[in-house]
Design a protein around this motif. Sequence first.
Motif, PDB file in Angstrom:
ATOM      1  N   ILE A 113      -3.625 -11.009   7.411  1.00 31.29           N
ATOM      2  CA  ILE A 113      -3.227  -9.602   7.304  1.00 31.29           C
ATOM      3  C   ILE A 113      -2.032  -9.331   8.236  1.00 31.29           C
ATOM      4  CG2 ILE A 113      -4.800  -8.669   9.067  1.00 31.29           C
ATOM      5  CD1 ILE A 113      -5.499  -6.424   7.001  1.00 31.29           C
ATOM      6  N   HIS A 120       1.636 -16.218   4.926  1.00 33.91           N
ATOM      7  CA  HIS A 120       0.718 -15.277   4.296  1.00 33.91           C
ATOM      8  C   HIS A 120       0.380 -15.711   2.877  1.00 33.91           C
ATOM      9  CE1 HIS A 120       0.051 -11.716   1.674  1.00 33.91           C
ATOM     10  NE2 HIS A 120      -0.856 -11.453   2.577  1.00 33.91           N
ATOM     11  N   ARG A 124      -3.297 -16.180   1.326  1.00 34.82           N
ATOM     12  CA  ARG A 124      -3.664 -15.149   0.341  1.00 34.82           C
ATOM     13  C   ARG A 124      -4.025 -15.812  -0.998  1.00 34.82           C
ATOM     14  NH1 ARG A 124      -3.590  -9.103  -0.557  1.00 34.82           N
ATOM     15  NH2 ARG A 124      -3.655  -9.041  -2.790  1.00 34.82           N
ATOM     16  N   MET A 271     -15.315   5.274   4.249  1.00 34.96           N
ATOM     17  CA  MET A 271     -15.136   5.883   2.918  1.00 34.96           C
ATOM     18  C   MET A 271     -16.473   6.388   2.389  1.00 34.96           C
ATOM     19  SD  MET A 271     -12.590   6.740   1.215  1.00 34.96           S
ATOM     20  CE  MET A 271     -13.268   6.988  -0.423  1.00 34.96           C
ATOM     21  N   VAL A 309      -8.618   6.863   4.108  1.00 38.47           N
ATOM     22  CA  VAL A 309      -9.153   6.633   5.456  1.00 38.47           C
ATOM     23  C   VAL A 309      -8.268   5.762   6.358  1.00 38.47           C
ATOM     24  CG1 VAL A 309     -11.574   7.073   4.858  1.00 38.47           C
ATOM     25  CG2 VAL A 309     -10.657   4.733   4.683  1.00 38.47           C
ATOM     26  N   SER A 310      -7.407   4.908   5.779  1.00 44.86           N
ATOM     27  CA  SER A 310      -6.472   4.138   6.630  1.00 44.86           C
ATOM     28  C   SER A 310      -5.389   5.109   7.067  1.00 44.86           C
ATOM     29  CB  SER A 310      -5.827   2.993   5.855  1.00 44.86           C
ATOM     30  OG  SER A 310      -6.744   1.978   5.663  1.00 44.86           O
ATOM     31  N   PRO A 314      -0.871   1.146   7.375  1.00 40.14           N
ATOM     32  CA  PRO A 314      -0.385  -0.082   7.991  1.00 40.14           C
ATOM     33  C   PRO A 314       0.872   0.122   8.854  1.00 40.14           C
ATOM     34  CG  PRO A 314      -0.694  -0.327   5.619  1.00 40.14           C
ATOM     35  CD  PRO A 314      -0.898   1.103   5.943  1.00 40.14           C
ATOM     36  N   PHE A 368      -5.413   1.668  -0.905  1.00 42.49           N
ATOM     37  CA  PHE A 368      -5.606   0.233  -0.647  1.00 42.49           C
ATOM     38  C   PHE A 368      -4.285  -0.451  -0.315  1.00 42.49           C
ATOM     39  CE2 PHE A 368      -9.389   0.868  -3.548  1.00 42.49           C
ATOM     40  CZ  PHE A 368     -10.356   0.574  -2.600  1.00 42.49           C
ATOM     41  N   GLN A 374      -1.600  -5.827  -0.447  1.00 47.61           N
ATOM     42  CA  GLN A 374      -2.552  -4.861  -1.028  1.00 47.61           C
ATOM     43  C   GLN A 374      -3.981  -5.406  -0.930  1.00 47.61           C
ATOM     44  OE1 GLN A 374      -2.418  -3.956  -5.250  1.00 47.61           O
ATOM     45  NE2 GLN A 374      -2.639  -1.781  -4.798  1.00 47.61           N
ATOM     46  N   CYS A 375      -4.900  -4.500  -0.655  1.00 50.05           N
ATOM     47  CA  CYS A 375      -6.285  -4.861  -0.321  1.00 50.05           C
ATOM     48  C   CYS A 375      -6.890  -5.901  -1.270  1.00 50.05           C
ATOM     49  CB  CYS A 375      -7.145  -3.612  -0.335  1.00 50.05           C
ATOM     50  SG  CYS A 375      -8.836  -3.918   0.158  1.00 50.05           S
ATOM     51  N   GLU A 384     -19.162  -0.940  -4.027  1.00 51.28           N
ATOM     52  CA  GLU A 384     -20.011  -0.392  -2.958  1.00 51.28           C
ATOM     53  C   GLU A 384     -19.990   1.134  -2.982  1.00 51.28           C
ATOM     54  OE1 GLU A 384     -19.790  -2.420   0.950  1.00 51.28           O
ATOM     55  OE2 GLU A 384     -18.443  -3.812  -0.040  1.00 51.28           O
TER      56      GLU A 384
END
Length: 427
Positions: A113, A120, A124, A271, A309-310, A314, A368, A374-375, A384
């Motif tokens: 991340i 990366h 990834r 979340m 929520v983030s 970033p 995201f 990207q998440c 969830e």
Amino acid sequence: MKATETTAPIGSLTGRRPLPPEMSERTGCPFDPPAARFRLLEEQGPVAKVPLLNGAHVWLVTGYQEVRNAISDIRLSSDVVRNTNAMSLTSEQVTTGSCPAQPDLQRTDGMFIFMDPPEHSRLRKVLTSQFTVRRMRALDQRVHEITDELITAMQGAGTTADLVTDFALALPSLVICELLGVPYEDRAEFQERSAITLNINNTPEQQRDAGIALWEFMRNLVIAKRTAPGDDMLSGLISGELAADPPLTDAELIDIGVTLLGAGHETTANMLALSVFALLEHPEQLAALRNDPTLIDAAIEELLRYLSVSHTGPTRIALEDITLGGVEIPAGDTVVISLPTANRDEERWPEPGQLDVTRPRDTGHMAFGYGIHQCLGQQLARVELRVGLVELFTRLPGLRLAAPAAEIPLRTDMVVFGVHSLPVAWD
Ligand code: HEM
């Protein structure tokens, strides 16, 4: 190998807040992005310079298009250890203006991340290959079972609970246990330690010790998976058909496990709790969802957009002089990307300040992130959220706040926004 020699514990993933406190404070509606960011947008436009008390500054990007451009621009690095100004500051140092000589954040072997291409891309790629449809389907079933167990335990304990500790933190932690293949007998310890790292009522020393213990835990798990692989993601990364070439080192595997926990636990937990809070405070939206359960997927996208929520990242570092939204950003400067304001941009959504679960389903929000980072866990997070919200509102009739909304402690002081606790009651 000792944790302290090679890695930063989990708090390092979640603890930095490279913005002055007023840029995170919420004085009006708890679900609205900080008013100071909108003021900055009005006064300076979508890319604004924010001074810090230590004399350094960061650039805050608030507009939808500018955020999309910034977050997908590889001239803006995710390797935050490059920066010795803003990213080395703890919240206290931002507030008091003191500045340490050395950054205490170390990026380590597998924390992709915080990496740029090509490092990366290598990690990834192997990770993406492990988020298979088959594994996600199996997890879907486990999410149902875990949710069921948690709600049954809440019901068994009475008609009140703190939704954060009793449900929202526990669900993603147990799901990550499933993902990584943590044995059942070790799950209580894993969950307890990861909860300590995220609870600000614990001292920084307690959080740090729990983070180191988790790292040791992950190290032992990697060693165990090398000897006896299972059907889980860590085993897949070690020995599956799609395993990395060259093979991942132990240090990389441990860091990947820690990254998945850090990235997938606090975000999803907040979340979940914040979505329940927001729906209870918007009864007409909850009623619309109850009347038409097929709205659930659209409602989740809307909650992701509305709550974002983030809220303090970033964060990126300019590798060269760049122009963003017409503003010159010099090489070496820190750029903080404001997802909550981007996701409320009036040019992108009609009435963006309204929570509206009947909006046409739209995944153009950036809760995201966007671009190469990207998440990776977004499908899992959606599962969830869907299972968690549906089951909570179905199985706990009359679910309501057990404290005045104005007294719910908000996480304005944390990297991931949400609530520190959510007292609830049901019939
Ligand atoms: C609602 C819950 C979640 C939210 C809001 C969220 C948000 C984000 C955001 C904004 C990023 C981009 C970071 C950047 O650009 O630097 C990200 C990356 C990431 N997320 Fe999530 N996330 C969530 C759940 C999860 C879950 C459940 C997992 C895994 C189990 C996960 C794993 C990751 C990973 C591994 C990355 C880094 C990807 C990369 O650097 O290539 N996240 N997430």
